[in-house]
Design a protein around this motif. Sequence first.
Motif, PDB file in Angstrom:
ATOM      1  N   ILE A  32       0.663  -1.134  -0.187  1.00 39.50           N
ATOM      2  CA  ILE A  32      -0.103   0.035  -0.033  1.00 39.50           C
ATOM      3  C   ILE A  32       0.890   1.355   0.057  1.00 39.50           C
ATOM      4  CG2 ILE A  32      -1.779   1.249   1.458  1.00 39.50           C
ATOM      5  CD1 ILE A  32      -2.882  -1.230  -0.117  1.00 39.50           C
ATOM      6  N   ALA A  33       0.620   2.123  -0.985  1.00 36.89           N
ATOM      7  CA  ALA A  33       1.212   3.653  -1.038  1.00 36.89           C
ATOM      8  C   ALA A  33       0.107   4.601  -0.597  1.00 36.89           C
ATOM      9  CB  ALA A  33       2.081   3.580  -2.259  1.00 36.89           C
ATOM     10  N   ALA A  34       0.366   5.604   0.125  1.00 33.87           N
ATOM     11  CA  ALA A  34      -0.587   6.679   0.079  1.00 33.87           C
ATOM     12  C   ALA A  34       0.200   8.187  -0.759  1.00 33.87           C
ATOM     13  CB  ALA A  34      -0.853   6.859   1.434  1.00 33.87           C
ATOM     14  N   TRP A  35       1.247   7.761  -0.695  1.00 33.17           N
ATOM     15  CA  TRP A  35       2.162   9.012  -1.602  1.00 33.17           C
ATOM     16  C   TRP A  35       2.162   8.891  -2.979  1.00 33.17           C
ATOM     17  CZ3 TRP A  35       0.892  10.341   2.806  1.00 33.17           C
ATOM     18  CH2 TRP A  35       1.828  10.398   3.950  1.00 33.17           C
ATOM     19  N   GLY A  36       0.968   9.454  -3.426  1.00 26.50           N
ATOM     20  CA  GLY A  36       0.955   9.240  -5.164  1.00 26.50           C
ATOM     21  C   GLY A  36      -0.022   9.940  -5.630  1.00 26.50           C
ATOM     22  N   GLY A  37      -0.160  10.132  -6.982  1.00 33.18           N
ATOM     23  CA  GLY A  37      -0.988  10.986  -7.649  1.00 33.18           C
ATOM     24  C   GLY A  37      -0.793  11.015  -9.179  1.00 33.18           C
ATOM     25  N   ILE A  38      -1.752  11.473 -10.021  1.00 31.70           N
ATOM     26  CA  ILE A  38      -1.364  11.898 -11.347  1.00 31.70           C
ATOM     27  C   ILE A  38      -0.431  12.885 -11.334  1.00 31.70           C
ATOM     28  CG2 ILE A  38      -2.583  13.016 -13.299  1.00 31.70           C
ATOM     29  CD1 ILE A  38      -3.447   9.961 -12.772  1.00 31.70           C
ATOM     30  N   CYS A  39       0.529  13.030 -12.441  1.00 32.54           N
ATOM     31  CA  CYS A  39       1.307  14.017 -12.459  1.00 32.54           C
ATOM     32  C   CYS A  39       1.464  14.547 -13.979  1.00 32.54           C
ATOM     33  CB  CYS A  39       2.743  13.619 -11.945  1.00 32.54           C
ATOM     34  SG  CYS A  39       3.406  12.175 -12.936  1.00 32.54           S
ATOM     35  N   GLY A  40       0.693  14.017 -15.000  1.00 31.41           N
ATOM     36  CA  GLY A  40       0.805  14.510 -16.369  1.00 31.41           C
ATOM     37  C   GLY A  40      -0.155  13.774 -16.901  1.00 31.41           C
ATOM     38  N   SER A  41      -0.562  14.489 -18.161  1.00 33.84           N
ATOM     39  CA  SER A  41      -1.603  14.137 -18.944  1.00 33.84           C
ATOM     40  C   SER A  41      -1.108  13.811 -20.534  1.00 33.84           C
ATOM     41  CB  SER A  41      -2.759  14.869 -19.196  1.00 33.84           C
ATOM     42  OG  SER A  41      -2.281  16.193 -19.569  1.00 33.84           O
ATOM     43  N   ASP A  42      -0.091  14.217 -20.787  1.00 35.42           N
ATOM     44  CA  ASP A  42       0.568  13.777 -22.209  1.00 35.42           C
ATOM     45  C   ASP A  42       2.017  13.893 -22.321  1.00 35.42           C
ATOM     46  OD1 ASP A  42       0.333  13.218 -24.851  1.00 35.42           O
ATOM     47  OD2 ASP A  42       0.156  15.140 -25.559  1.00 35.42           O
ATOM     48  N   PRO A  43       2.562  12.633 -22.090  1.00 38.44           N
ATOM     49  CA  PRO A  43       1.778  11.306 -21.982  1.00 38.44           C
ATOM     50  C   PRO A  43       1.117  11.106 -20.325  1.00 38.44           C
ATOM     51  CG  PRO A  43       4.122  10.927 -21.530  1.00 38.44           C
ATOM     52  CD  PRO A  43       3.750  12.301 -21.992  1.00 38.44           C
ATOM     53  N   ALA A  44       0.136  10.230 -20.481  1.00 33.97           N
ATOM     54  CA  ALA A  44      -0.473  10.178 -19.061  1.00 33.97           C
ATOM     55  C   ALA A  44       0.463   9.446 -18.114  1.00 33.97           C
ATOM     56  CB  ALA A  44      -1.781   9.156 -19.486  1.00 33.97           C
ATOM     57  N   CYS A  45       0.702   9.945 -16.991  1.00 31.63           N
ATOM     58  CA  CYS A  45       1.596   9.598 -16.056  1.00 31.63           C
ATOM     59  C   CYS A  45       1.153   9.786 -14.482  1.00 31.63           C
ATOM     60  CB  CYS A  45       2.945  10.132 -16.135  1.00 31.63           C
ATOM     61  SG  CYS A  45       3.751  10.256 -17.641  1.00 31.63           S
ATOM     62  N   LEU A  46       1.732   8.853 -13.757  1.00 38.31           N
ATOM     63  CA  LEU A  46       1.082   9.090 -12.157  1.00 38.31           C
ATOM     64  C   LEU A  46       2.479   8.612 -11.560  1.00 38.31           C
ATOM     65  CD1 LEU A  46       1.253   5.994 -10.935  1.00 38.31           C
ATOM     66  CD2 LEU A  46      -1.201   6.060 -11.847  1.00 38.31           C
ATOM     67  N   THR A  47       2.491   9.065  -9.985  1.00 38.15           N
ATOM     68  CA  THR A  47       3.597   8.995  -9.308  1.00 38.15           C
ATOM     69  C   THR A  47       3.305   8.133  -8.194  1.00 38.15           C
ATOM     70  OG1 THR A  47       3.035  10.905  -7.903  1.00 38.15           O
ATOM     71  CG2 THR A  47       4.573  11.151 -10.045  1.00 38.15           C
ATOM     72  N   VAL A  48       4.086   7.172  -7.680  1.00 41.75           N
ATOM     73  CA  VAL A  48       4.173   6.644  -6.295  1.00 41.75           C
ATOM     74  C   VAL A  48       5.492   6.809  -5.782  1.00 41.75           C
ATOM     75  CG1 VAL A  48       2.121   4.953  -6.777  1.00 41.75           C
ATOM     76  CG2 VAL A  48       4.357   4.331  -7.038  1.00 41.75           C
ATOM     77  N   SER A  49       5.438   7.111  -4.468  1.00 42.06           N
ATOM     78  CA  SER A  49       6.676   7.251  -3.760  1.00 42.06           C
ATOM     79  C   SER A  49       7.007   5.883  -2.753  1.00 42.06           C
ATOM     80  CB  SER A  49       6.730   8.530  -2.767  1.00 42.06           C
ATOM     81  OG  SER A  49       6.782   9.592  -3.810  1.00 42.06           O
ATOM     82  N   VAL A  50       7.982   5.412  -2.815  1.00 46.70           N
ATOM     83  CA  VAL A  50       8.557   4.096  -2.185  1.00 46.70           C
ATOM     84  C   VAL A  50       9.738   4.297  -1.508  1.00 46.70           C
ATOM     85  CG1 VAL A  50       8.728   1.535  -2.501  1.00 46.70           C
ATOM     86  CG2 VAL A  50       7.019   2.667  -3.867  1.00 46.70           C
ATOM     87  N   ARG A  51       9.930   4.017  -0.312  1.00 48.99           N
ATOM     88  CA  ARG A  51      11.307   3.705   0.397  1.00 48.99           C
ATOM     89  C   ARG A  51      12.190   2.680  -0.268  1.00 48.99           C
ATOM     90  NH1 ARG A  51      11.176   5.682   6.337  1.00 48.99           N
ATOM     91  NH2 ARG A  51       9.378   6.884   6.494  1.00 48.99           N
ATOM     92  N   PRO A  52      13.473   2.905  -0.421  1.00 44.92           N
ATOM     93  CA  PRO A  52      14.315   1.954  -1.127  1.00 44.92           C
ATOM     94  C   PRO A  52      14.471   0.773  -0.438  1.00 44.92           C
ATOM     95  CG  PRO A  52      15.338   4.348  -1.265  1.00 44.92           C
ATOM     96  CD  PRO A  52      14.047   4.444  -0.100  1.00 44.92           C
ATOM     97  N   GLY A  53      14.023   0.729   0.871  1.00 46.16           N
ATOM     98  CA  GLY A  53      14.355  -0.322   1.946  1.00 46.16           C
ATOM     99  C   GLY A  53      13.092  -1.611   1.737  1.00 46.16           C
ATOM    100  N   ARG A  54      12.139  -0.971   0.886  1.00 48.62           N
ATOM    101  CA  ARG A  54      10.869  -1.820   0.829  1.00 48.62           C
ATOM    102  C   ARG A  54      11.046  -2.882  -0.271  1.00 48.62           C
ATOM    103  NH1 ARG A  54       9.794  -0.021   5.345  1.00 48.62           N
ATOM    104  NH2 ARG A  54       8.105   1.575   5.733  1.00 48.62           N
ATOM    105  N   HIS A  55      10.514  -3.956   0.149  1.00 53.88           N
ATOM    106  CA  HIS A  55      10.526  -5.210  -1.012  1.00 53.88           C
ATOM    107  C   HIS A  55      10.017  -4.767  -2.398  1.00 53.88           C
ATOM    108  CE1 HIS A  55      10.834  -9.488  -1.988  1.00 53.88           C
ATOM    109  NE2 HIS A  55       9.757  -9.526  -2.104  1.00 53.88           N
ATOM    110  N   THR A  56       9.012  -3.969  -2.517  1.00 52.33           N
ATOM    111  CA  THR A  56       8.478  -3.567  -3.499  1.00 52.33           C
ATOM    112  C   THR A  56       9.578  -2.816  -4.710  1.00 52.33           C
ATOM    113  OG1 THR A  56       6.311  -3.537  -2.751  1.00 52.33           O
ATOM    114  CG2 THR A  56       6.606  -2.105  -4.820  1.00 52.33           C
ATOM    115  N   PHE A  57      10.266  -1.999  -3.817  1.00 53.13           N
ATOM    116  CA  PHE A  57      11.275  -1.067  -4.704  1.00 53.13           C
ATOM    117  C   PHE A  57      12.138  -1.835  -5.501  1.00 53.13           C
ATOM    118  CE2 PHE A  57      15.177   1.168  -5.052  1.00 53.13           C
ATOM    119  CZ  PHE A  57      14.639   2.619  -5.196  1.00 53.13           C
ATOM    120  N   ALA A  58      12.857  -2.892  -5.168  1.00 53.68           N
ATOM    121  CA  ALA A  58      13.757  -3.616  -5.785  1.00 53.68           C
ATOM    122  C   ALA A  58      13.188  -4.380  -6.815  1.00 53.68           C
ATOM    123  CB  ALA A  58      14.444  -4.676  -4.888  1.00 53.68           C
TER     124      ALA A  58
END
Length: 192
Positions: A32-58
Amino acid sequence: MKKSLGPNTLAQPTPVWAVGSYDEEGKPNAMIAAWGGICGSDPACLTVSVRPGRHTFAGIMKHRAFTVSVCPAPLAAEADYLGMVSGKKTDKFADTGLTPVKSDCVNAPYVDEFPLIIECELRETVDLGVHVMFVGEIRDVKCDEDKLVDGKHPDPEKILPLIFSPGTRAYHTVGQQVAKGFDAGRKYLKKD
């Protein structure tokens, strides 16, 4: 009078997104990530922020892809669990009974039971100190058909997306529509 709360992560609301990736061994994982959102529309992009130590990061770094599964209110306990434990130590899908589905657009899994899915190819990373922000270029959006308005737009009143209040560490969901966008403010437009 407004009270200063200092520099803090108290923006309202933040999403409750299950970020799906395959780990380095190819096992499906979601956090679960709560730090995120839409960041661009052309091209369509979103962001999520993850700590490097998290399993998902690698996993995201290795496979250069991730998904966002928008968590619905009825599955709050399952979503909360995805944020409480590490996929390095347990199989979160098996523990919760949620189903990982391989994306047909990117090399990442999504959560089948969650009604709105966003499939992203990793476009770039931004080091923000404790977190690294992943910018994902959206390759496809999938939504349960019964959660659409006019057959083409996700309906928040049907999806009931969870939102998170960082200060109180509580989950909420969205309410009823209060106005139509690009319409409610028309009364302030100057007439020629």
